[in-house]
Design an enzyme around this catalytic site. Structure first.
Site, PDB file in Angstrom:
ATOM      1  N   HIS A  45      88.792  -6.212  72.724  1.00  0.00           N
ATOM      2  CA  HIS A  45      88.526  -4.883  72.166  1.00  0.00           C
ATOM      3  C   HIS A  45      89.405  -4.693  70.946  1.00  0.00           C
ATOM      4  O   HIS A  45      90.538  -5.192  70.909  1.00  0.00           O
ATOM      5  CB  HIS A  45      88.858  -3.792  73.197  1.00  0.00           C
ATOM      6  CG  HIS A  45      88.908  -2.419  72.600  1.00  0.00           C
ATOM      7  ND1 HIS A  45      87.776  -1.648  72.417  1.00  0.00           N
ATOM      8  CD2 HIS A  45      89.950  -1.707  72.074  1.00  0.00           C
ATOM      9  CE1 HIS A  45      88.129  -0.501  71.825  1.00  0.00           C
ATOM     10  NE2 HIS A  45      89.426  -0.507  71.615  1.00  0.00           N
ATOM     11  N   ARG A  78      84.530 -13.654  69.572  1.00  0.00           N
ATOM     12  CA  ARG A  78      83.340 -13.378  70.388  1.00  0.00           C
ATOM     13  C   ARG A  78      82.287 -14.460  70.201  1.00  0.00           C
ATOM     14  O   ARG A  78      81.579 -14.825  71.142  1.00  0.00           O
ATOM     15  CB  ARG A  78      82.794 -11.994  70.050  1.00  0.00           C
ATOM     16  CG  ARG A  78      83.682 -10.879  70.618  1.00  0.00           C
ATOM     17  CD  ARG A  78      83.431  -9.560  69.954  1.00  0.00           C
ATOM     18  NE  ARG A  78      83.958  -8.431  70.721  1.00  0.00           N
ATOM     19  CZ  ARG A  78      83.882  -7.178  70.326  1.00  0.00           C
ATOM     20  NH1 ARG A  78      83.303  -6.871  69.173  1.00  0.00           N
ATOM     21  NH2 ARG A  78      84.371  -6.210  71.067  1.00  0.00           N
ATOM     22  N   PHE A 107      74.488   0.339  79.030  1.00  0.00           N
ATOM     23  CA  PHE A 107      75.427  -0.704  79.456  1.00  0.00           C
ATOM     24  C   PHE A 107      76.693  -0.124  80.074  1.00  0.00           C
ATOM     25  O   PHE A 107      77.600  -0.867  80.434  1.00  0.00           O
ATOM     26  CB  PHE A 107      75.792  -1.597  78.261  1.00  0.00           C
ATOM     27  CG  PHE A 107      76.372  -0.851  77.092  1.00  0.00           C
ATOM     28  CD1 PHE A 107      77.711  -0.479  77.070  1.00  0.00           C
ATOM     29  CD2 PHE A 107      75.573  -0.509  75.998  1.00  0.00           C
ATOM     30  CE1 PHE A 107      78.245   0.211  76.003  1.00  0.00           C
ATOM     31  CE2 PHE A 107      76.099   0.183  74.924  1.00  0.00           C
ATOM     32  CZ  PHE A 107      77.435   0.546  74.925  1.00  0.00           C
ATOM     33  N   LYS A 111      90.204  -8.846  77.327  1.00  0.00           N
ATOM     34  CA  LYS A 111      89.437  -8.365  78.483  1.00  0.00           C
ATOM     35  C   LYS A 111      89.501  -9.359  79.659  1.00  0.00           C
ATOM     36  O   LYS A 111      89.940 -10.506  79.498  1.00  0.00           O
ATOM     37  CB  LYS A 111      87.987  -8.115  78.033  1.00  0.00           C
ATOM     38  CG  LYS A 111      87.860  -6.984  76.991  1.00  0.00           C
ATOM     39  CD  LYS A 111      86.399  -6.713  76.626  1.00  0.00           C
ATOM     40  CE  LYS A 111      86.271  -5.580  75.619  1.00  0.00           C
ATOM     41  NZ  LYS A 111      84.848  -5.276  75.276  1.00  0.00           N
ATOM     42  N   ASN A 153      82.649  -9.780  76.328  1.00  0.00           N
ATOM     43  CA  ASN A 153      82.806 -10.276  74.953  1.00  0.00           C
ATOM     44  C   ASN A 153      84.264 -10.409  74.524  1.00  0.00           C
ATOM     45  O   ASN A 153      84.609 -10.219  73.360  1.00  0.00           O
ATOM     46  CB  ASN A 153      82.016  -9.369  73.998  1.00  0.00           C
ATOM     47  CG  ASN A 153      82.514  -7.942  74.020  1.00  0.00           C
ATOM     48  OD1 ASN A 153      83.408  -7.598  74.792  1.00  0.00           O
ATOM     49  ND2 ASN A 153      81.950  -7.107  73.177  1.00  0.00           N
ATOM     50  N   ARG A 177      89.195  -6.638  63.872  1.00  0.00           N
ATOM     51  CA  ARG A 177      87.760  -6.572  64.153  1.00  0.00           C
ATOM     52  C   ARG A 177      87.027  -7.754  63.499  1.00  0.00           C
ATOM     53  O   ARG A 177      86.049  -8.262  64.040  1.00  0.00           O
ATOM     54  CB  ARG A 177      87.174  -5.221  63.726  1.00  0.00           C
ATOM     55  CG  ARG A 177      87.601  -4.100  64.681  1.00  0.00           C
ATOM     56  CD  ARG A 177      86.715  -2.881  64.620  1.00  0.00           C
ATOM     57  NE  ARG A 177      85.363  -3.123  65.077  1.00  0.00           N
ATOM     58  CZ  ARG A 177      84.892  -2.793  66.292  1.00  0.00           C
ATOM     59  NH1 ARG A 177      85.664  -2.217  67.195  1.00  0.00           N
ATOM     60  NH2 ARG A 177      83.639  -3.025  66.600  1.00  0.00           N
TER      61      ARG A 177
HETATM   62  P1  ADP Z   1      83.062  -2.801  70.193  1.00  0.00           P
HETATM   63  O1  ADP Z   1      83.826  -3.318  71.399  1.00  0.00           O
HETATM   64  O2  ADP Z   1      82.660  -3.923  69.265  1.00  0.00           O
HETATM   65  O3  ADP Z   1      83.785  -1.679  69.488  1.00  0.00           O
HETATM   66  P2  ADP Z   1      81.274  -0.801  71.307  1.00  0.00           P
HETATM   67  O4  ADP Z   1      82.401   0.183  71.124  1.00  0.00           O
HETATM   68  O5  ADP Z   1      79.941  -0.441  70.737  1.00  0.00           O
HETATM   69  O6  ADP Z   1      81.668  -2.233  70.729  1.00  0.00           O
HETATM   70  O7  ADP Z   1      81.050  -1.083  72.853  1.00  0.00           O
HETATM   71  C1  ADP Z   1      82.129  -1.165  73.757  1.00  0.00           C
HETATM   72  C2  ADP Z   1      81.893  -2.342  74.675  1.00  0.00           C
HETATM   73  O8  ADP Z   1      80.711  -2.102  75.466  1.00  0.00           O
HETATM   74  C3  ADP Z   1      81.586  -3.673  73.977  1.00  0.00           C
HETATM   75  O9  ADP Z   1      82.741  -4.351  73.534  1.00  0.00           O
HETATM   76  C4  ADP Z   1      80.848  -4.427  75.074  1.00  0.00           C
HETATM   77  O10 ADP Z   1      81.767  -4.906  76.052  1.00  0.00           O
HETATM   78  C5  ADP Z   1      79.996  -3.325  75.678  1.00  0.00           C
HETATM   79  N1  ADP Z   1      78.695  -3.229  75.007  1.00  0.00           N
HETATM   80  C6  ADP Z   1      78.434  -2.637  73.821  1.00  0.00           C
HETATM   81  N2  ADP Z   1      77.143  -2.748  73.469  1.00  0.00           N
HETATM   82  C7  ADP Z   1      76.552  -3.435  74.472  1.00  0.00           C
HETATM   83  C8  ADP Z   1      75.215  -3.902  74.710  1.00  0.00           C
HETATM   84  N3  ADP Z   1      74.225  -3.652  73.829  1.00  0.00           N
HETATM   85  N4  ADP Z   1      74.955  -4.595  75.840  1.00  0.00           N
HETATM   86  C9  ADP Z   1      75.948  -4.843  76.728  1.00  0.00           C
HETATM   87  N5  ADP Z   1      77.230  -4.432  76.585  1.00  0.00           N
HETATM   88  C10 ADP Z   1      77.543  -3.751  75.459  1.00  0.00           C
HETATM   89 MG    MG Z   2      84.160   0.287  70.075  1.00  0.00          MG
END
Ligand code: ADP
Ligand code: MG
Length: 157
Positions: A123, A110, A62, A13, A120, A90
């Protein structure tokens, strides 16, 4: 077949791409973990493209900050291959929320480099279905069947 290579879509990212040291550390982690980097692209996503990619998160609190962040600078998209590609990537990334992950899984990407719960670092696809969709999104020319037939066994050997 055992040990057949699977694919996942990894994104580095914008928070990482703009910091060469972190980018290098994450690149090393990818290779040390035994992934093959099948294809890579540097992309600047538009607002609409981010919304399409993260369509499952439309309406979440978010969502707006996620879109603003993901279009704030270049990202690197990689197709990674490994027998446990989705789960392993992951695992190396660590849980979504950096603020907690820095304490609970400090050795993950992360946990080590995440700036906020949104910024973070990376992805990773969360299932085979999303991996196929996300690979198509960034690499529309990529032919999975052809890769499986012609390149998978070569890489594995
Ligand atoms: P992941 O990337 O671990 O698969 P998600 O698909 O749930 O997580 O979310 C996509 C992205 O949205 C996350 O990687 C993060 O950048 C953002 N995100 C998710 N949950 C939150 C949160 N609670 N607060 C802020 N940003 C979030
Ligand atoms: Mg996701």
């Amino acid at each position: 077949m055992k040990n057949i290579l699977k694919l996942t879509l990894a994104i580095i990212k914008p928070d990482v791409v703009k910091v060469p040291f972190t980018l290098q550390q994450i690149h090393s982690k990818i290779l040390t973990a035994g992934f093959y980097i099948v294809q890579s692209r540097t992309v600047n996503l538009s607002c609409q493209q981010v919304e399409n990619f993260y369509t499952e998160h439309t309406g979440r609190f978010f969502h707006k900050r996620l879109v603003t962040f993901m279009k704030s600078g270049p990202i690197h998209a990689h197709i990674l291959a490994h027998p446990e590609a989705i789960q392993l990537w992951r695992k190396i990334m660590g849980p979504t929320k950096s603020f907690v992950t820095q304490y609970e899984a400090p050795d993950t990407i992360r946990g080590s480099f995440g700036l906020t719960d949104t910024r973070n670092c990376t992805h990773g696809s969360d299932s085979e279905t999303s991996a196929m969709r996300e690979i198509k999104f960034f690499f529309p020319q990529f032919n999975y069947e052809e890769w499986l037939e012609k390149q998978e066994s070569v890489l594995r050997k």
